[in-house]
Enzyme design. Structure first.
Site, PDB file in Angstrom:
ATOM      1  N   ASP A 166      -0.456  -7.511   1.596  1.00 54.71           N
ATOM      2  CA  ASP A 166       0.085  -6.151   1.568  1.00 54.71           C
ATOM      3  C   ASP A 166       1.615  -6.195   1.660  1.00 54.71           C
ATOM      4  OD1 ASP A 166       0.312  -3.405   1.645  1.00 54.71           O
ATOM      5  OD2 ASP A 166      -0.312  -3.219   3.754  1.00 54.71           O
ATOM      6  N   HIS A 199       0.816  -1.224   0.000  1.00 54.80           N
ATOM      7  CA  HIS A 199       0.000   0.000   0.000  1.00 54.80           C
ATOM      8  C   HIS A 199       0.849   1.275   0.000  1.00 54.80           C
ATOM      9  CE1 HIS A 199       0.456   0.076   4.509  1.00 54.80           C
ATOM     10  NE2 HIS A 199       0.401   1.375   4.287  1.00 54.80           N
ATOM     11  N   SER A 231       4.356   2.603   8.083  1.00 52.90           N
ATOM     12  CA  SER A 231       3.946   1.546   7.149  1.00 52.90           C
ATOM     13  C   SER A 231       5.128   0.997   6.360  1.00 52.90           C
ATOM     14  CB  SER A 231       2.911   2.092   6.160  1.00 52.90           C
ATOM     15  OG  SER A 231       1.692   2.336   6.803  1.00 52.90           O
TER      16      SER A 231
END
Length: 420
Positions: free
Chosen positions: A274, A229, A370
């Site tokens: 992901d 992502h 992230s």
């Protein structure tokens, strides 16, 4: 009366000739220089460090290629036993005060034996390096002669050589998951605790047009692992760079991106698969503060309650400010059933994911973390990449711990794309 008695004394004083004053000053300076020189000499001697590499054979072990894999269970099990034997031997010897560290670097399986390659560090206050080397060799030889226990070692196979600091650092930095510099404490990312230089040498910053966007983990000379992502905005290599170190700016050891490999089953806006790989245009030159983390075997298990560490430059609170320096947090792996409870994530945690943090909240990864690493040290203090920061509900909320992609679930996919 008092004045008249003092006057003759004052009148009788004589001034020294200039040459005597100059000579006295030079003498004082010479003495001071000698004292300073001796202090510098003894301090330098006291801090003299010596590095060694060597090898010896462990006998009666059937050939198994897994001993060559530095992350395999077989390699770590045998290495741990041998490292304990070395520590016990040196700490019970008459040079225990000089002993600093000893590690198994590699294992090489042969027919009915395994050759263990070792790495040693000592200090010697008297700088008598030849005498020190002989004493180290004697202790190792005695250790190998003592074949108590399940292992049979060959003292005649022992080899030991002094090496330079540069070569010693190169040996360690070419192995995965080792940390030359360590901190005694870990705190939180949300709330802030600064990492030391070189404490998390595999941590990288993925940048879009020069600005920090996501974290990533160095897993090879040209490969990093991150979250898929992170490329929702762009996956054009021309817009992407990677940098290392503890400061998010300015860029440190910046590298350009050749290719982004996003997991084929990842769907934008969803959380499963992901995972992405970044391939760099050039190899990273490993050093004390920049080198790779270990990837776990696909069969490796990290149970609930296991202590892990997450690092990154993400926000210190939800929608809050981002730090200039790398942050770290000590957290725990959370049972998937607890994380899937109705008050938590209500069944959204898949087998390829894991939760880490605290159900009470507060300590957590946050925005900007992230793609970054969730790592765990094994019993030899070698660090493994357990998870990839993926998603969660805000930051540090009660019953909403961070969710990570489970690296063991993607081990075969990573190998197919990188050869690692």
């Amino acid at each position: 009366m008092t004045v008249s008695k003092l006057r003759p004394v004052i009148a009788s004083r004589k001034s020294f000739p200039p040459w005597m004053i100059i000579l006295g000053v030079l003498g004082v300076l010479a003495i001071l220089g000698l004292i300073i020189g001796l202090l510098v000499h003894f301090l330098a001697v006291e801090n003299k460090i010596y590095y060694y590499q060597g090898s010896f054979k462990v006998l009666n072990i059937p050939y198994d290629r897994n001993y060559e894999r530095e992350t395999s269970l077989e390699s770590n099990y045998l290495s741990k036993i041998l490292e304990i034997k070395m520590v016990d031997a040196f700490e019970s010897s008459n040079i225990y005060k000089q002993y600093i560290n000893s590690q198994i670097i590699t294992l090489v399986p042969e027919n009915n034996s395994v050759t263990a390659h070792i790495w040693l560090v000592f200090k010697d206050p008297w700088s008598n390096k030849e005498n020190l080397r002989r004493r180290i060799e004697s202790i190792l030889h005695q250790m190998l002669e003592n074949n108590s226990g399940s292992l049979t070692t060959d003292p005649g196979s022992l080899k030991l050589t002094e090496i330079t600091k540069v070569d010693a650092e190169k040996i360690i930095n070419n192995r995965c998951g080792r940390r030359p510099r360590m901190s005694a404490t870990y705190d939180r990312i949300t709330g802030g605790s600064t990492a030391q230089k070189g404490e998390w040498p595999w941590q990288a910053s993925l940048r879009v047009n020069g600005k920090h966007h996501c974290g990533a983990s160095l897993i090879g000379e040209r490969f990093l692992l991150t979250a898929a992502h992170c490329f929702l905005r762009t996956n054009n290599p021309k817009n992407l760079t990677v940098s290392f170190g503890t400061r998010v700016t300015p860029a440190y050891m910046q590298h350009y991106v050749e290719e982004v490999i996003i997991h084929e089953d990842y769907v934008k806006g969803q959380h499963h698969d992901d995972v992405a790989i970044i391939k760099l245009t050039e190899k990273v030159s490993f050093r004390n503060d920049v080198h790779r983390v270990c990837l776990p075997e696909a069969t490796q298990v990290f149970p609930p309650g296991e202590g892990v560490v997450v690092t990154g430059w993400g926000s210190l609170s939800y929608n809050g400010k981002s730090p200039l320096l790398l942050q770290k947090a000590s957290i725990k792996i959370i049972d998937t059933n607890a994380c899937n409870s109705e008050e938590a994530y209500g069944g959204r945690i898949m087998d390829t994911m894991l939760c880490a943090g605290y159900m009470e909240g507060y300590v957590d990864a946050c925005q900007g973390d992230s793609g970054g690493p969730l790592v765990h040290p094994n019993s030899r203090d070698i660090w493994y990449l357990v998870g990839i920061v993926s998603w969660g509900h805000e930051c540090g909320r009660v019953n909403k711990p961070g969710v990570y992609m489970r690296v063991t679930s993607y081990r075969d996919w990573i190998a197919s794309k990188t050869g690692i």
